[in-house]
Design a protein around this motif. Sequence first.
Motif, PDB file in Angstrom:
ATOM      1  N   VAL A  67       0.810  -1.013  -0.156  1.00  0.00           N
ATOM      2  CA  VAL A  67      -0.093  -0.006  -0.089  1.00  0.00           C
ATOM      3  C   VAL A  67       0.917   1.118   0.209  1.00  0.00           C
ATOM      4  O   VAL A  67       1.693   1.354   0.768  1.00  0.00           O
ATOM      5  CB  VAL A  67      -0.809   0.029   1.182  1.00  0.00           C
ATOM      6  CG1 VAL A  67      -1.712   1.227   1.342  1.00  0.00           C
ATOM      7  CG2 VAL A  67      -1.779  -1.308   1.385  1.00  0.00           C
ATOM      8  N   PHE A  89       0.207  -1.794  -5.139  1.00  0.00           N
ATOM      9  CA  PHE A  89       1.218  -2.190  -5.948  1.00  0.00           C
ATOM     10  C   PHE A  89       1.658  -3.570  -5.413  1.00  0.00           C
ATOM     11  O   PHE A  89       1.300  -3.923  -4.420  1.00  0.00           O
ATOM     12  CB  PHE A  89       2.278  -1.290  -6.193  1.00  0.00           C
ATOM     13  CG  PHE A  89       2.996  -0.879  -4.961  1.00  0.00           C
ATOM     14  CD1 PHE A  89       4.080  -1.707  -4.779  1.00  0.00           C
ATOM     15  CD2 PHE A  89       2.718   0.061  -4.327  1.00  0.00           C
ATOM     16  CE1 PHE A  89       4.885  -1.170  -3.520  1.00  0.00           C
ATOM     17  CE2 PHE A  89       3.513   0.447  -2.934  1.00  0.00           C
ATOM     18  CZ  PHE A  89       4.706  -0.485  -2.818  1.00  0.00           C
ATOM     19  N   GLU A 115      11.952   1.568   3.871  1.00  0.00           N
ATOM     20  CA  GLU A 115      10.447   1.682   4.084  1.00  0.00           C
ATOM     21  C   GLU A 115      10.055   0.815   5.212  1.00  0.00           C
ATOM     22  O   GLU A 115       9.643  -0.272   4.727  1.00  0.00           O
ATOM     23  CB  GLU A 115       9.556   1.939   2.994  1.00  0.00           C
ATOM     24  CG  GLU A 115       9.833   2.981   2.093  1.00  0.00           C
ATOM     25  CD  GLU A 115       8.714   3.170   0.825  1.00  0.00           C
ATOM     26  OE1 GLU A 115       7.734   2.342   0.931  1.00  0.00           O
ATOM     27  OE2 GLU A 115       8.691   3.909   0.094  1.00  0.00           O
ATOM     28  N   GLU A 117       7.670  -1.037   7.539  1.00  0.00           N
ATOM     29  CA  GLU A 117       6.201  -1.297   7.400  1.00  0.00           C
ATOM     30  C   GLU A 117       5.727  -2.509   8.248  1.00  0.00           C
ATOM     31  O   GLU A 117       6.350  -3.481   8.531  1.00  0.00           O
ATOM     32  CB  GLU A 117       5.587  -1.506   5.984  1.00  0.00           C
ATOM     33  CG  GLU A 117       6.245  -0.581   5.191  1.00  0.00           C
ATOM     34  CD  GLU A 117       5.579  -0.401   3.698  1.00  0.00           C
ATOM     35  OE1 GLU A 117       4.944  -1.298   3.449  1.00  0.00           O
ATOM     36  OE2 GLU A 117       6.281   0.309   2.944  1.00  0.00           O
ATOM     37  N   ASP A 146      10.038  -2.298   2.803  1.00  0.00           N
ATOM     38  CA  ASP A 146       9.738  -2.235   1.522  1.00  0.00           C
ATOM     39  C   ASP A 146      10.754  -1.478   0.721  1.00  0.00           C
ATOM     40  O   ASP A 146      10.534  -0.154   0.550  1.00  0.00           O
ATOM     41  CB  ASP A 146       8.390  -1.498   1.209  1.00  0.00           C
ATOM     42  CG  ASP A 146       7.886  -1.201   0.016  1.00  0.00           C
ATOM     43  OD1 ASP A 146       8.468  -1.905  -0.875  1.00  0.00           O
ATOM     44  OD2 ASP A 146       7.150  -0.337  -0.078  1.00  0.00           O
ATOM     45  N   LYS A 163      10.822  -1.155  -6.816  1.00  0.00           N
ATOM     46  CA  LYS A 163      10.471  -1.760  -5.406  1.00  0.00           C
ATOM     47  C   LYS A 163      10.645  -3.318  -5.806  1.00  0.00           C
ATOM     48  O   LYS A 163      10.153  -4.285  -4.859  1.00  0.00           O
ATOM     49  CB  LYS A 163       9.038  -1.544  -4.934  1.00  0.00           C
ATOM     50  CG  LYS A 163       8.783  -0.026  -4.897  1.00  0.00           C
ATOM     51  CD  LYS A 163       7.600   0.039  -3.947  1.00  0.00           C
ATOM     52  CE  LYS A 163       7.485   1.442  -3.440  1.00  0.00           C
ATOM     53  NZ  LYS A 163       7.736   1.652  -2.223  1.00  0.00           N
ATOM     54  N   THR A 230       4.212   2.940   4.735  1.00  0.00           N
ATOM     55  CA  THR A 230       5.431   3.514   5.539  1.00  0.00           C
ATOM     56  C   THR A 230       4.934   4.805   6.137  1.00  0.00           C
ATOM     57  O   THR A 230       4.512   5.483   5.341  1.00  0.00           O
ATOM     58  CB  THR A 230       6.821   3.468   4.890  1.00  0.00           C
ATOM     59  OG1 THR A 230       7.692   3.348   5.863  1.00  0.00           O
ATOM     60  CG2 THR A 230       6.874   4.499   3.763  1.00  0.00           C
TER      61      THR A 230
HETATM   62 ZN    ZN Z   1       6.208   1.134   1.067  1.00  0.00          ZN
END
Ligand code: ZN
Length: 271
Positions: A67, A89, A115, A117, A146, A163, A230
């Motif tokens: 997200v 994604f 990131e 999370e 992430d 990513k 994040t």
């Molecule tokens: Zn993220």
Amino acid sequence: MRIQRRRLDQVDHFVALDAEGHPAGASLDLALLGGRHGYAPRELLQRLDAPDVTLLAPVLPGKIVCVGLNYRHHAEEMGKAIPDAPLLFLKPPSAVIGPGAPIVLPPDSSEVHHEGELAVIIGRSASRISPARVPEHILGYTLLNDVTARDIQRRENKYTRAKGYDTFAPLGPTIVPDLDPAQLVIETRVNGEVRQSSSCGDMIFPVAELISHISHIMTLLPGDVISTGTPSGVGPLRPGDVVEVSIPEIGVLSNPVEAFESGTSRPTSAG
Ligand code: ZN
């Protein structure tokens, strides 16, 4: 039941932990870990408790649904508007690495960010479920970093490459059930310095709403991972750094950062 995955003599076991964190059950199949199927010989449980046993990512997900922009301050730091609906994604499962495994910086990016999370692990298949039914479908919670090639994300707009690099999804260390996400505080540290710190209660779309929404798009299957976005404070990773994502109730997900060296390959099977 808290769950880890540990590698012993080249065999990867799902391990149920007792209150003190020692193995109380083990199985080669996550779905069989509960009940009598999870019983294992005492000798195996003792060997799985040894300090030299490799800790792995707690699941090998079929998919990782991420997200974007789910915290107001992070949307602000990215200079982006808050979305009306969750911005979703996918991250490829091949990016998963376990605790302690190195994040490898790809040569085609000069700006790789952490990131930290909160991640949700699905326990029961979920299709078109209401927010009220979401808790029945959650196995537990863990941590995901992430990792993002920010320069590529800006340049390409689409997220798949930025990513999706190998090692860009550190996951773990433990799956912990029955937490209230709104009560959790997540922190990301680089070399011990706090970079991100936020209440998970600050999410724009909370966990139950997110998972209900996603389940109306795609069926969520056992072992799938939902990474919930994040908070602000994302920043660069450099070779030699150690990045830690932590929530006290879950633990610390710690990974070293390495420069890419041609001729080497990533650790296998989310090790
Ligand atoms: Zn993220």
